[in-house]
Design a protein around this motif. Structure first.
Motif, PDB file in Angstrom:
ATOM      1  N   ARG A  49       0.812  -1.222   0.000  1.00  0.00           N
ATOM      2  CA  ARG A  49       0.000   0.000   0.000  1.00  0.00           C
ATOM      3  C   ARG A  49       0.843   1.269   0.000  1.00  0.00           C
ATOM      4  NH1 ARG A  49      -3.664   0.097   4.766  1.00  0.00           N
ATOM      5  NH2 ARG A  49      -4.381   2.000   3.755  1.00  0.00           N
ATOM      6  N   TYR A  50       2.145   1.136   0.206  1.00  0.00           N
ATOM      7  CA  TYR A  50       3.015   2.321   0.241  1.00  0.00           C
ATOM      8  C   TYR A  50       4.237   2.064  -0.625  1.00  0.00           C
ATOM      9  CZ  TYR A  50       0.041   4.094   3.857  1.00  0.00           C
ATOM     10  OH  TYR A  50      -1.066   4.555   4.520  1.00  0.00           O
ATOM     11  N   LEU A  51       4.611   3.076  -1.395  1.00  0.00           N
ATOM     12  CA  LEU A  51       5.746   2.897  -2.314  1.00  0.00           C
ATOM     13  C   LEU A  51       7.061   2.680  -1.581  1.00  0.00           C
ATOM     14  CD1 LEU A  51       4.906   5.629  -4.989  1.00  0.00           C
ATOM     15  CD2 LEU A  51       4.575   3.151  -5.162  1.00  0.00           C
ATOM     16  N   THR A  52       7.101   3.031  -0.295  1.00  0.00           N
ATOM     17  CA  THR A  52       8.329   2.872   0.486  1.00  0.00           C
ATOM     18  C   THR A  52       8.400   1.515   1.186  1.00  0.00           C
ATOM     19  OG1 THR A  52       7.192   3.987   2.283  1.00  0.00           O
ATOM     20  CG2 THR A  52       8.618   5.348   0.877  1.00  0.00           C
ATOM     21  N   CYS A  53       7.428   0.662   0.907  1.00  0.00           N
ATOM     22  CA  CYS A  53       7.363  -0.670   1.528  1.00  0.00           C
ATOM     23  C   CYS A  53       7.392  -1.742   0.442  1.00  0.00           C
ATOM     24  CB  CYS A  53       6.056  -0.816   2.312  1.00  0.00           C
ATOM     25  SG  CYS A  53       5.957   0.214   3.788  1.00  0.00           S
ATOM     26  N   SER A 111       4.893   8.168   6.167  1.00  0.00           N
ATOM     27  CA  SER A 111       3.892   8.931   6.925  1.00  0.00           C
ATOM     28  C   SER A 111       3.603  10.286   6.279  1.00  0.00           C
ATOM     29  CB  SER A 111       4.397   9.142   8.353  1.00  0.00           C
ATOM     30  OG  SER A 111       5.685   9.760   8.311  1.00  0.00           O
ATOM     31  N   LEU A 112       4.105  10.493   5.071  1.00  0.00           N
ATOM     32  CA  LEU A 112       3.968  11.817   4.465  1.00  0.00           C
ATOM     33  C   LEU A 112       2.576  12.069   3.895  1.00  0.00           C
ATOM     34  CD1 LEU A 112       7.461  12.102   2.739  1.00  0.00           C
ATOM     35  CD2 LEU A 112       6.707  13.053   4.921  1.00  0.00           C
ATOM     36  N   CYS A 113       1.855  11.012   3.548  1.00  0.00           N
ATOM     37  CA  CYS A 113       0.465  11.152   3.102  1.00  0.00           C
ATOM     38  C   CYS A 113      -0.372  10.170   3.924  1.00  0.00           C
ATOM     39  CB  CYS A 113       0.289  10.781   1.626  1.00  0.00           C
ATOM     40  SG  CYS A 113       1.483  11.503   0.492  1.00  0.00           S
ATOM     41  N   ASP A 114      -1.633  10.493   4.115  1.00  0.00           N
ATOM     42  CA  ASP A 114      -2.512   9.547   4.814  1.00  0.00           C
ATOM     43  C   ASP A 114      -2.657   8.265   4.011  1.00  0.00           C
ATOM     44  OD1 ASP A 114      -2.870  11.265   6.888  1.00  0.00           O
ATOM     45  OD2 ASP A 114      -4.677  12.179   6.028  1.00  0.00           O
ATOM     46  N   GLU A 115      -2.815   8.413   2.732  1.00  0.00           N
ATOM     47  CA  GLU A 115      -2.933   7.256   1.833  1.00  0.00           C
ATOM     48  C   GLU A 115      -1.908   7.435   0.729  1.00  0.00           C
ATOM     49  OE1 GLU A 115      -5.177   4.642   1.634  1.00  0.00           O
ATOM     50  OE2 GLU A 115      -6.224   5.159   3.508  1.00  0.00           O
ATOM     51  N   CYS A 116      -1.214   6.376   0.390  1.00  0.00           N
ATOM     52  CA  CYS A 116      -0.247   6.460  -0.707  1.00  0.00           C
ATOM     53  C   CYS A 116      -1.000   6.457  -2.043  1.00  0.00           C
ATOM     54  CB  CYS A 116       0.711   5.273  -0.627  1.00  0.00           C
ATOM     55  SG  CYS A 116       2.226   5.472  -1.591  1.00  0.00           S
ATOM     56  N   VAL A 117      -0.270   6.688  -3.104  1.00  0.00           N
ATOM     57  CA  VAL A 117      -0.877   6.702  -4.442  1.00  0.00           C
ATOM     58  C   VAL A 117      -1.246   5.273  -4.871  1.00  0.00           C
ATOM     59  CG1 VAL A 117       0.294   8.781  -5.241  1.00  0.00           C
ATOM     60  CG2 VAL A 117       1.431   6.565  -5.474  1.00  0.00           C
ATOM     61  N   PRO A 118      -2.202   5.152  -5.788  1.00  0.00           N
ATOM     62  CA  PRO A 118      -2.493   3.816  -6.332  1.00  0.00           C
ATOM     63  C   PRO A 118      -1.275   3.250  -7.054  1.00  0.00           C
ATOM     64  CG  PRO A 118      -4.215   5.404  -6.917  1.00  0.00           C
ATOM     65  CD  PRO A 118      -3.080   6.192  -6.329  1.00  0.00           C
ATOM     66  N   PRO A 122       3.188   7.792  -9.685  1.00  0.00           N
ATOM     67  CA  PRO A 122       4.423   8.244  -9.014  1.00  0.00           C
ATOM     68  C   PRO A 122       4.159   8.809  -7.628  1.00  0.00           C
ATOM     69  CG  PRO A 122       3.750   9.811 -10.701  1.00  0.00           C
ATOM     70  CD  PRO A 122       2.801   8.657 -10.807  1.00  0.00           C
ATOM     71  N   CYS A 123       5.189   8.754  -6.809  1.00  0.00           N
ATOM     72  CA  CYS A 123       5.139   9.312  -5.453  1.00  0.00           C
ATOM     73  C   CYS A 123       4.829  10.811  -5.519  1.00  0.00           C
ATOM     74  CB  CYS A 123       6.502   9.073  -4.795  1.00  0.00           C
ATOM     75  SG  CYS A 123       6.677   9.798  -3.156  1.00  0.00           S
ATOM     76  N   ARG A 124       4.039  11.286  -4.566  1.00  0.00           N
ATOM     77  CA  ARG A 124       3.716  12.715  -4.515  1.00  0.00           C
ATOM     78  C   ARG A 124       4.861  13.545  -3.930  1.00  0.00           C
ATOM     79  NH1 ARG A 124      -0.788  10.573  -1.610  1.00  0.00           N
ATOM     80  NH2 ARG A 124      -2.549  10.181  -2.991  1.00  0.00           N
ATOM     81  N   ASP A 125       5.755  12.906  -3.195  1.00  0.00           N
ATOM     82  CA  ASP A 125       6.815  13.659  -2.514  1.00  0.00           C
ATOM     83  C   ASP A 125       8.142  12.885  -2.570  1.00  0.00           C
ATOM     84  OD1 ASP A 125       8.296  15.382  -1.001  1.00  0.00           O
ATOM     85  OD2 ASP A 125       7.013  15.291   0.783  1.00  0.00           O
ATOM     86  N   PRO A 126       8.637  12.650  -3.780  1.00  0.00           N
ATOM     87  CA  PRO A 126       9.831  11.796  -3.898  1.00  0.00           C
ATOM     88  C   PRO A 126      11.083  12.396  -3.260  1.00  0.00           C
ATOM     89  CG  PRO A 126       9.286  12.815  -6.003  1.00  0.00           C
ATOM     90  CD  PRO A 126       8.148  13.120  -5.074  1.00  0.00           C
ATOM     91  N   ASN A 128      11.282  13.545  -0.347  1.00  0.00           N
ATOM     92  CA  ASN A 128      11.285  13.287   1.098  1.00  0.00           C
ATOM     93  C   ASN A 128      10.890  11.873   1.503  1.00  0.00           C
ATOM     94  OD1 ASN A 128      12.024  15.936   2.172  1.00  0.00           O
ATOM     95  ND2 ASN A 128      10.162  16.617   1.139  1.00  0.00           N
ATOM     96  N   ALA A 129      10.286  11.108   0.634  1.00  0.00           N
ATOM     97  CA  ALA A 129       9.895   9.741   1.002  1.00  0.00           C
ATOM     98  C   ALA A 129      11.142   8.867   1.101  1.00  0.00           C
ATOM     99  CB  ALA A 129       8.932   9.178  -0.037  1.00  0.00           C
ATOM    100  N   ARG A 130      11.227   8.097   2.187  1.00  0.00           N
ATOM    101  CA  ARG A 130      12.372   7.202   2.394  1.00  0.00           C
ATOM    102  C   ARG A 130      11.865   5.810   2.765  1.00  0.00           C
ATOM    103  NH1 ARG A 130      14.048  10.886   0.280  1.00  0.00           N
ATOM    104  NH2 ARG A 130      15.910  12.138   0.637  1.00  0.00           N
TER     105      ARG A 130
END
Ligand code: SF4
Length: 169
Positions: A49-53, A111-118, A122-126, A128-130
């Motif tokens: 559900r999250y691009l960082t996972c 934790s940067l967005c409540d819900e990640c993108v489908p 692309p990530c909304r905040d590349p 800062n996302a780690r």
């Protein structure tokens, strides 16, 4: 300035940003265990559900190879809500000091967005996302124990604290 001095100053910088604890260990002492990804896959609601996972993050074998190219890992503890900002700011300070491959990692989902993108978007905040350390195959508890750090869990009732890491070459 020597690397030892830079690492000491990066630790101090992390503490001024709100870190509770900052400890430098050789990157070679970060413990890998592919079972952490099983724990992501079975039992974690953030899986997929999250691009960082996982399954979006690099495989543990791929990431371990990259991590072993770094010399040092700065382990950082802070309140969960501050973790993303902390690892990104320490990473950027390391880059300003010339360690341009410095890389921040964190615990938990992004934790940067409540819900990640489908999936597929692309990530909304590349900037800062780690990625999640355990999603990359890092056994965080074993790494803390090897570093002589008493791990603190949510069950302590002291408020949830989290760990992140900044890799410095
Ligand atoms: S910043 Fe937002 S879109 Fe990017 S990985 Fe994090 S939650 Fe997903």
């Amino acid at each position: 300035m020597s690397m030892t001095e830079d690492l000491e100053e990066l630790k101090g910088y992390a503490l001024t940003l709100g870190a509770i604890c900052a400890v430098v260990i050789p990157a070679g002492e970060v413990v890998f265990d592919e079972r952490t990804v099983l724990k992501c896959r079975y039992g974690c609601p953030s899986y997929g559900r999250y691009l960082t996972c996982p399954p979006f993050t690099p495989a543990p074998s791929e990431f371990e190879k990259a991590l072993r190219s770094y010399g040092w890992a700065i382990l950082l503890e802070c309140d969960t809500g501050d973790l993303n900002r902390l690892v990104v700011e320490v990473e950027r300070e390391a880059m300003r000091r010339g360690y341009y491959l410095a890389m921040g990692l964190k615990g938990h989902r992004c934790s940067l967005c409540d819900e990640c993108v489908p999936a597929g978007e692309p990530c909304r905040d590349p900037l800062n996302a780690r990625p999640s350390m355990s999603g990359l195959g890092i056994n965080v508890f074993a790494t803390l124990e090897r570093a002589g750090i008493e791990r603190r869990l949510a069950a302590t009732g002291e408020g949830y604290k989290s760990w992140g890491m900044v890799l410095v070459d």
